[in-house]
Write an enzyme that holds these catalytic residues in place. Sequence first.
Site, mmCIF file in Angstrom:
data_model
loop_
_atom_site.group_PDB
_atom_site.id
_atom_site.type_symbol
_atom_site.label_atom_id
_atom_site.label_comp_id
_atom_site.label_asym_id
_atom_site.label_seq_id
_atom_site.Cartn_x
_atom_site.Cartn_y
_atom_site.Cartn_z
ATOM 1 N N LYS A 1 -18.418 -63.207 -23.709
ATOM 2 C CA LYS A 1 -17.194 -63.507 -22.943
ATOM 3 C C LYS A 1 -17.513 -64.458 -21.792
ATOM 4 O O LYS A 1 -18.570 -64.346 -21.163
ATOM 5 C CB LYS A 1 -16.604 -62.186 -22.411
ATOM 6 C CG LYS A 1 -15.259 -62.328 -21.715
ATOM 7 C CD LYS A 1 -14.690 -60.957 -21.348
ATOM 8 C CE LYS A 1 -13.370 -61.033 -20.617
ATOM 9 N NZ LYS A 1 -12.820 -59.715 -20.275
ATOM 10 N N SER B 1 -8.141 -58.546 -21.622
ATOM 11 C CA SER B 1 -8.487 -59.936 -21.415
ATOM 12 C C SER B 1 -9.580 -60.466 -22.328
ATOM 13 O O SER B 1 -9.729 -61.676 -22.440
ATOM 14 C CB SER B 1 -8.915 -60.158 -19.957
ATOM 15 O OG SER B 1 -10.092 -59.428 -19.662
ATOM 16 N N SER C 1 -9.700 -54.072 -21.007
ATOM 17 C CA SER C 1 -9.914 -55.398 -21.580
ATOM 18 C C SER C 1 -10.854 -55.493 -22.766
ATOM 19 O O SER C 1 -10.894 -56.532 -23.419
ATOM 20 C CB SER C 1 -10.399 -56.364 -20.507
ATOM 21 O OG SER C 1 -9.298 -56.885 -19.834
HETATM 22 N N1 GLN Z 1 -4.925 -55.817 -18.449
HETATM 23 C C1 GLN Z 1 -5.512 -55.306 -17.254
HETATM 24 C C2 GLN Z 1 -5.305 -56.279 -16.139
HETATM 25 O O1 GLN Z 1 -4.592 -57.174 -16.322
HETATM 26 C C3 GLN Z 1 -6.970 -55.028 -17.475
HETATM 27 C C4 GLN Z 1 -7.806 -56.237 -17.469
HETATM 28 C C5 GLN Z 1 -9.247 -55.958 -17.658
HETATM 29 O O2 GLN Z 1 -9.635 -54.874 -18.115
HETATM 30 N N2 GLN Z 1 -10.056 -56.895 -17.260
HETATM 31 O O3 GLN Z 1 -5.829 -56.167 -15.069
#
Ligand code: GLN
Length: 485
Positions: A78, A153, A177
């Site tokens: 990532k 994400s 994420s």
């Molecule tokens: N969807 C969540 C957010 O927008 C989690 C994101 C993540 O785990 N990095 O913060």
Amino acid sequence: MELKDLSLSKISELLDKKETTSREITEVFLKKIEEMDKKTNAFITVCYERAVDMADTADKRRAKGERGRFLGVPIAVKDNICTEDIKTTCASKILHNFIPPYSATVVEKLLQKGAVILGKTNMDEFAMGSSNETSYFGPVRNPWDLERIPGGSSGGSAVSVAGLESPASLGSDTGGSIRQPASLCGVVGLKPTYGRVSRFGLIAFGSSLDQIGPLTRNVRDCALLLEEIAGYDEKDSTSLPVEVPQYSSLLTGNIKGLKLGVPKEYFIEGMEEGVTKRIKEAIEVFKSLGAEIVDISLPHTDYGIAVYYLIATAEASSNLARFDGVKYGYRAEGLKDLKEMYIKTKKEGFGEEVKRRIMLGTFSLASGYYDAYYNRASKVRTLIKRDFEKAFEKVDAIICPTSPTTAFKLGEKTGDPIKMYLSDVFTINVNLAGVPAISIPCGFDEKNLPVGIQIIGDYLKEADIMNIAHAYEKAVSGFRFSPFI
Ligand code: GLN
């Protein structure tokens, strides 16, 4: 050699038997990326030349008799995990040209073992999002239906696996994420216990929540990758000084007599019927394997989203203060003084969602509001943690859906941040508590989109949740982790 058969364990087996070379395997994946990525946009950077060099080096090491599970095995990373000499952008304009002078500990560990980095995967900007639509480099598309989002994400990481563009990848999980995109793309994804894996070199979002973890085609690969990246690191003061079990040798598939808790708060209104159905069926599978299903309650579940969006944004507002045009990345032009440089750089460099979070976080940390918001949220976080602690006095693990819906259409939720934030109702509390959880595929909805089931464990019980996941995987004769198989 078929891409669909090239799991991590299969690749190292083929390399050990000298049936192929790392170069051959690497080139097969690079070719697939070239073809698929026009459709999926899963990668921000593809290491076409470097990956081949790394593969050649691994082949030489093997020719000299060296062996190792990851020696010559390709993997995707990532783009918020630092890679020395390879661009690491966090999918943001502000870091679009940032080349880190060092690698994250997890990357360092894999490189030492001779792994090959295929490239850096697309994501929501600074890992803020649930749909991979906030990337400066454009949205990622779900290979199961290119009109749909892959989740976020770590959308690019999940898609690289489901699209057969990589055998496995690393993602990061602050509020879901890894697990949510894994669920929406039909692959395996695990968020380790907070502190299990070093965060050194992971560009910080919410430091008390962030963890790096694997996204893979099957549970064995997940175990193999986790045992490689886990462990204490003196460069991360929050990493835990505890030994790493050999997870892959603990997958017995026997779960007879285990107590699995099903929390009543995780079956909510608004959950899609296709998801409910598949989860109920999966519960039956666990029963048939000899597990005892226990109804439990996690009473503070409902507060999770509010608490998370106060704590994560507060931490983000402080973590992101360093991106000001001075040391790294983008700097605005035509500036008259330092103050203008800060303002213009941030204004032009950050996307809408990131700005929203920084403002929210700054607000809740401001004196006068701190007690009412940040402090209060921290207290409720403790209650959420206790919910889990109490549950684990009664059960060995918790099973529930990973996401209330399957993959939604691109653009469907971009106009409504709250709706988007609700995508994480089932994953966020796990991060707030710091416990580990895995998402595995459990079938498809009526639109033929993958559904995921989440298995949550007590602190440092990764081995247990992977074993439960493995038992299920065996019972259903493996996962269909890609639309191309
Ligand atoms: N969807 C969540 C957010 O927008 C989690 C994101 C993540 O785990 N990095 O913060």
